[in-house]
Design a protein around this motif. Structure first.
Motif, PDB file in Angstrom:
ATOM      1  N   SER A  87       0.747  -1.208   0.270  1.00 49.41           N
ATOM      2  CA  SER A  87       0.094  -0.062   0.045  1.00 49.41           C
ATOM      3  C   SER A  87       0.926   1.163   0.026  1.00 49.41           C
ATOM      4  O   SER A  87       0.460   2.411  -0.189  1.00 49.41           O
ATOM      5  CB  SER A  87      -0.874  -0.008   1.250  1.00 49.41           C
ATOM      6  N   ASN A  88       2.099   0.977   0.392  1.00 55.72           N
ATOM      7  CA  ASN A  88       3.162   2.297   0.231  1.00 55.72           C
ATOM      8  C   ASN A  88       2.758   3.113   1.586  1.00 55.72           C
ATOM      9  O   ASN A  88       3.346   4.008   1.795  1.00 55.72           O
ATOM     10  CB  ASN A  88       2.970   3.115  -0.851  1.00 55.72           C
ATOM     11  N   LYS A  89       1.831   2.564   2.455  1.00 51.33           N
ATOM     12  CA  LYS A  89       1.846   3.152   3.592  1.00 51.33           C
ATOM     13  C   LYS A  89       3.080   2.949   4.787  1.00 51.33           C
ATOM     14  O   LYS A  89       3.110   3.992   5.600  1.00 51.33           O
ATOM     15  CB  LYS A  89       0.654   2.802   4.531  1.00 51.33           C
ATOM     16  N   THR A 113       0.390  12.108  -0.548  1.00 45.54           N
ATOM     17  CA  THR A 113      -0.900  12.423  -1.145  1.00 45.54           C
ATOM     18  C   THR A 113      -1.650  11.210  -0.683  1.00 45.54           C
ATOM     19  O   THR A 113      -1.181  10.387  -0.170  1.00 45.54           O
ATOM     20  CB  THR A 113      -0.795  12.675  -2.513  1.00 45.54           C
ATOM     21  N   ASP A 114      -2.837  11.498  -1.203  1.00 44.30           N
ATOM     22  CA  ASP A 114      -4.092  10.460  -0.580  1.00 44.30           C
ATOM     23  C   ASP A 114      -3.764   9.052  -1.374  1.00 44.30           C
ATOM     24  O   ASP A 114      -3.865   7.954  -0.845  1.00 44.30           O
ATOM     25  CB  ASP A 114      -5.302  10.864  -1.222  1.00 44.30           C
ATOM     26  N   ASP A 115      -3.027   9.081  -2.521  1.00 43.45           N
ATOM     27  CA  ASP A 115      -2.820   7.798  -3.212  1.00 43.45           C
ATOM     28  C   ASP A 115      -1.305   7.481  -2.999  1.00 43.45           C
ATOM     29  O   ASP A 115      -0.847   6.158  -3.442  1.00 43.45           O
ATOM     30  CB  ASP A 115      -2.901   7.825  -4.812  1.00 43.45           C
ATOM     31  N   TRP A 116      -0.886   8.008  -2.018  1.00 40.45           N
ATOM     32  CA  TRP A 116       0.704   7.563  -1.567  1.00 40.45           C
ATOM     33  C   TRP A 116       1.772   7.651  -2.756  1.00 40.45           C
ATOM     34  O   TRP A 116       3.004   7.148  -2.612  1.00 40.45           O
ATOM     35  CB  TRP A 116       0.613   6.295  -0.783  1.00 40.45           C
ATOM     36  N   GLN A 117       1.484   8.420  -3.782  1.00 35.23           N
ATOM     37  CA  GLN A 117       2.321   8.342  -4.569  1.00 35.23           C
ATOM     38  C   GLN A 117       3.353   9.512  -4.626  1.00 35.23           C
ATOM     39  O   GLN A 117       4.472   9.212  -5.448  1.00 35.23           O
ATOM     40  CB  GLN A 117       1.508   8.333  -5.909  1.00 35.23           C
TER      41      GLN A 117
END
Length: 172
Positions: A43-45, A133-137
């Protein structure tokens, strides 16, 4: 003789690492190390991405080139990294450090040694907080949370498996 090494403590944490040590005479050796833990969740979190390069000059109390016994050393390190824990702990950093070390290397078998060492010294760590950002990108710098950490204390602990490599008819 020279030696290839891996720090078993970092191996247990699945962090890629290696070291190469070369004797420079009867009591001196020079070691080069790299540590590269590179973990990211799908998830990149969460991530820990880290690259550290170091060198250490060692003085061995035993006057031969077997790289066994007690030693003291001086080391320098440099590197950078990224630490992300959800949106709260998101930091990118660089560092350099210098310190002194003490260690002991003992034979395990004809083909392997076990080495224990600890280092202490100073580290300078400039850091930058970011917000994903919200999409973790995309990472957005948070300029209000940047600075430099100055640290004095333990900088390295190792329990290393050492594989001596003999050349020109060298013996153990």
């Amino acid at each position: 003789i020279c030696a290839l090494k891996t720090n078993l403590l970092l191996d247990a944490a699945t962090a890629v690492n290696y070291a190469v040590e070369f004797p420079l005479g009867h009591n001196l050796s020079l070691q080069f190390q790299q540590h590269t833990p590179w973990w990211t969740t799908r998830s990149n979190k969460h991530c820990l991405q880290f690259l550290a390069l170091g060198t250490e000059l060692r003085w061995w109390f035993k006057s031969d080139e077997t790289l066994q016994g007690h030693f003291v050393g001086a080391n320098v390190w440099s590197g950078n990294g990224d630490l992300q824990w959800n949106r709260k702990g998101c930091y990118q950093f660089e560092f350099w450090s210098a310190g002194r070390s003490y260690g002991y290397s003992m034979p395990l078998s004809r083909w392997a040694n076990l080495e224990f060492s600890i280092s202490a010294g100073y580290a300078r760590i400039p850091y930058q907080h970011y917000i994903p950002t919200d999409d973790w990108q995309i990472l957005i710098k948070d300029k209000s949370k940047a600075g430099t950490l100055h640290y004095f204390g333990p900088t390295k602990a190792e329990v290393s498996l050492v594989i001596p490599i003999y050349y020109k008819g060298g013996r153990r």
